[in-house]
Design a protein around this motif. Structure first.
Motif, PDB file in Angstrom:
ATOM      1  N   LEU A  61      -4.141 -15.020  -2.020  1.00 32.32           N
ATOM      2  CA  LEU A  61      -4.564 -13.635  -1.764  1.00 32.32           C
ATOM      3  C   LEU A  61      -3.496 -12.892  -0.962  1.00 32.32           C
ATOM      4  CD1 LEU A  61      -8.288 -14.347  -0.855  1.00 32.32           C
ATOM      5  CD2 LEU A  61      -7.475 -13.105  -2.887  1.00 32.32           C
ATOM      6  N   ASP A  62      -2.958 -13.561   0.033  1.00 34.81           N
ATOM      7  CA  ASP A  62      -1.912 -12.949   0.865  1.00 34.81           C
ATOM      8  C   ASP A  62      -0.659 -12.655   0.044  1.00 34.81           C
ATOM      9  OD1 ASP A  62      -0.969 -12.046   3.451  1.00 34.81           O
ATOM     10  OD2 ASP A  62       0.296 -13.832   3.489  1.00 34.81           O
ATOM     11  N   ALA A  63      -0.283 -13.594  -0.809  1.00 35.97           N
ATOM     12  CA  ALA A  63       0.923 -13.417  -1.635  1.00 35.97           C
ATOM     13  C   ALA A  63       0.750 -12.291  -2.651  1.00 35.97           C
ATOM     14  CB  ALA A  63       1.260 -14.725  -2.353  1.00 35.97           C
ATOM     15  N   SER A  64      -0.495 -11.971  -2.997  1.00 34.82           N
ATOM     16  CA  SER A  64      -0.735 -10.926  -3.993  1.00 34.82           C
ATOM     17  C   SER A  64      -0.680  -9.517  -3.405  1.00 34.82           C
ATOM     18  CB  SER A  64      -2.098 -11.148  -4.670  1.00 34.82           C
ATOM     19  OG  SER A  64      -3.149 -10.830  -3.789  1.00 34.82           O
ATOM     20  N   LEU A  65      -0.599  -9.432  -2.086  1.00 34.77           N
ATOM     21  CA  LEU A  65      -0.537  -8.112  -1.451  1.00 34.77           C
ATOM     22  C   LEU A  65       0.778  -7.423  -1.779  1.00 34.77           C
ATOM     23  CD1 LEU A  65      -1.915  -8.972   2.109  1.00 34.77           C
ATOM     24  CD2 LEU A  65      -3.129  -7.788   0.265  1.00 34.77           C
ATOM     25  N   ASN A  66       0.688  -6.145  -2.074  1.00 35.71           N
ATOM     26  CA  ASN A  66       1.887  -5.328  -2.292  1.00 35.71           C
ATOM     27  C   ASN A  66       2.125  -4.559  -1.001  1.00 35.71           C
ATOM     28  OD1 ASN A  66       3.751  -3.307  -2.945  1.00 35.71           O
ATOM     29  ND2 ASN A  66       3.080  -3.255  -5.076  1.00 35.71           N
ATOM     30  N   MET A  67       3.039  -5.079  -0.184  1.00 33.69           N
ATOM     31  CA  MET A  67       3.261  -4.507   1.139  1.00 33.69           C
ATOM     32  C   MET A  67       3.872  -3.101   1.066  1.00 33.69           C
ATOM     33  SD  MET A  67       1.832  -6.749   2.885  1.00 33.69           S
ATOM     34  CE  MET A  67       2.180  -6.720   4.614  1.00 33.69           C
ATOM     35  N   GLU A  68       4.616  -2.812   0.010  1.00 35.04           N
ATOM     36  CA  GLU A  68       5.233  -1.487  -0.123  1.00 35.04           C
ATOM     37  C   GLU A  68       4.203  -0.434  -0.505  1.00 35.04           C
ATOM     38  OE1 GLU A  68       8.635  -1.594  -2.714  1.00 35.04           O
ATOM     39  OE2 GLU A  68       9.444  -3.346  -1.694  1.00 35.04           O
ATOM     40  N   LYS A  69       3.417  -0.715  -1.525  1.00 30.16           N
ATOM     41  CA  LYS A  69       2.434   0.264  -1.998  1.00 30.16           C
ATOM     42  C   LYS A  69       1.135   0.219  -1.209  1.00 30.16           C
ATOM     43  CE  LYS A  69       4.051   0.396  -6.784  1.00 30.16           C
ATOM     44  NZ  LYS A  69       3.681   0.137  -8.184  1.00 30.16           N
ATOM     45  N   GLY A  70       0.846  -0.921  -0.604  1.00 30.47           N
ATOM     46  CA  GLY A  70      -0.438  -1.105   0.067  1.00 30.47           C
ATOM     47  C   GLY A  70      -0.545  -0.480   1.434  1.00 30.47           C
ATOM     48  N   GLY A  71       0.577  -0.162   2.044  1.00 31.96           N
ATOM     49  CA  GLY A  71       0.565   0.489   3.352  1.00 31.96           C
ATOM     50  C   GLY A  71      -0.202  -0.280   4.403  1.00 31.96           C
ATOM     51  N   ASP A  72      -0.970   0.484   5.184  1.00 30.27           N
ATOM     52  CA  ASP A  72      -1.717  -0.114   6.293  1.00 30.27           C
ATOM     53  C   ASP A  72      -2.781  -1.096   5.830  1.00 30.27           C
ATOM     54  OD1 ASP A  72      -0.256   1.192   8.240  1.00 30.27           O
ATOM     55  OD2 ASP A  72      -1.689   2.843   8.452  1.00 30.27           O
ATOM     56  N   ILE A  73      -3.378  -0.817   4.672  1.00 26.08           N
ATOM     57  CA  ILE A  73      -4.411  -1.734   4.164  1.00 26.08           C
ATOM     58  C   ILE A  73      -3.802  -3.114   3.913  1.00 26.08           C
ATOM     59  CG2 ILE A  73      -5.957  -2.221   2.230  1.00 26.08           C
ATOM     60  CD1 ILE A  73      -6.441   0.815   2.054  1.00 26.08           C
ATOM     61  N   ALA A  74      -2.649  -3.148   3.257  1.00 26.44           N
ATOM     62  CA  ALA A  74      -1.994  -4.428   2.981  1.00 26.44           C
ATOM     63  C   ALA A  74      -1.591  -5.121   4.280  1.00 26.44           C
ATOM     64  CB  ALA A  74      -0.784  -4.221   2.082  1.00 26.44           C
ATOM     65  N   LYS A  75      -1.081  -4.374   5.235  1.00 26.49           N
ATOM     66  CA  LYS A  75      -0.679  -4.959   6.525  1.00 26.49           C
ATOM     67  C   LYS A  75      -1.899  -5.534   7.248  1.00 26.49           C
ATOM     68  CE  LYS A  75       3.261  -1.919   7.127  1.00 26.49           C
ATOM     69  NZ  LYS A  75       3.747  -0.688   7.743  1.00 26.49           N
ATOM     70  N   ASN A  76      -3.010  -4.788   7.222  1.00 27.31           N
ATOM     71  CA  ASN A  76      -4.220  -5.266   7.893  1.00 27.31           C
ATOM     72  C   ASN A  76      -4.796  -6.499   7.201  1.00 27.31           C
ATOM     73  OD1 ASN A  76      -4.054  -3.234   9.812  1.00 27.31           O
ATOM     74  ND2 ASN A  76      -5.403  -1.856   8.684  1.00 27.31           N
ATOM     75  N   LEU A  77      -4.787  -6.504   5.870  1.00 27.38           N
ATOM     76  CA  LEU A  77      -5.257  -7.685   5.138  1.00 27.38           C
ATOM     77  C   LEU A  77      -4.371  -8.889   5.423  1.00 27.38           C
ATOM     78  CD1 LEU A  77      -6.329  -6.176   1.708  1.00 27.38           C
ATOM     79  CD2 LEU A  77      -7.822  -7.265   3.395  1.00 27.38           C
TER      80      LEU A  77
END
Length: 122
Positions: A61-77
């Protein structure tokens, strides 16, 4: 048993990305519930295997995060997944079902949110 495995393989290979995310959450939660049972049964080797499988799910799940497009939501997840992994490592070492319950609760909440997003955009 082979029929069940074939069904699961088909389910995974035909699932959308959103479906896969929901399946990963469900798998992690199922492994953690089983791990709690193994703690009660004093089957510590199997408990460790099940927690490891749940950790693998969380890592996926962590590896599937898109840190560029996900912004704060991705960082928080990402931070939440790291927290869950840390709690599970502690639970594994200390046979602590309460920490497993805490992670189950977190994963259920996030997984429910993903399922709602998936269903609303279907």
């Amino acid at each position: 048993m082979q029929a069940v495995q074939a069904y699961l393989n088909t389910k995974v290979s035909t699932a959308s990305q959103k479906d896969l995310v929901v399946l990963i959450f469900e798998s992690a939660i199922r492994y953690l519930k089983q791990a709690k049972e193994k703690i009660k049964e004093k089957d510590y080797a199997q408990k460790g295997i099940l927690i490891s499988k749940a950790l693998d799910c969380i890592a996926e799940l962590d590896a599937s995060l898109n840190m560029e497009k996900g912004g704060d939501i991705a960082k928080n997840l990402h931070a939440l997944y790291f927290y869950c992994q840390t709690r599970l490592l502690q639970a594994n070492m200390n046979l602590d079902s309460k920490k497993i319950d805490e992670v189950i609760s977190i994963l259920q909440q996030i997984g429910t949110a993903f399922a709602e997003i998936k269903n609303s955009s279907a």
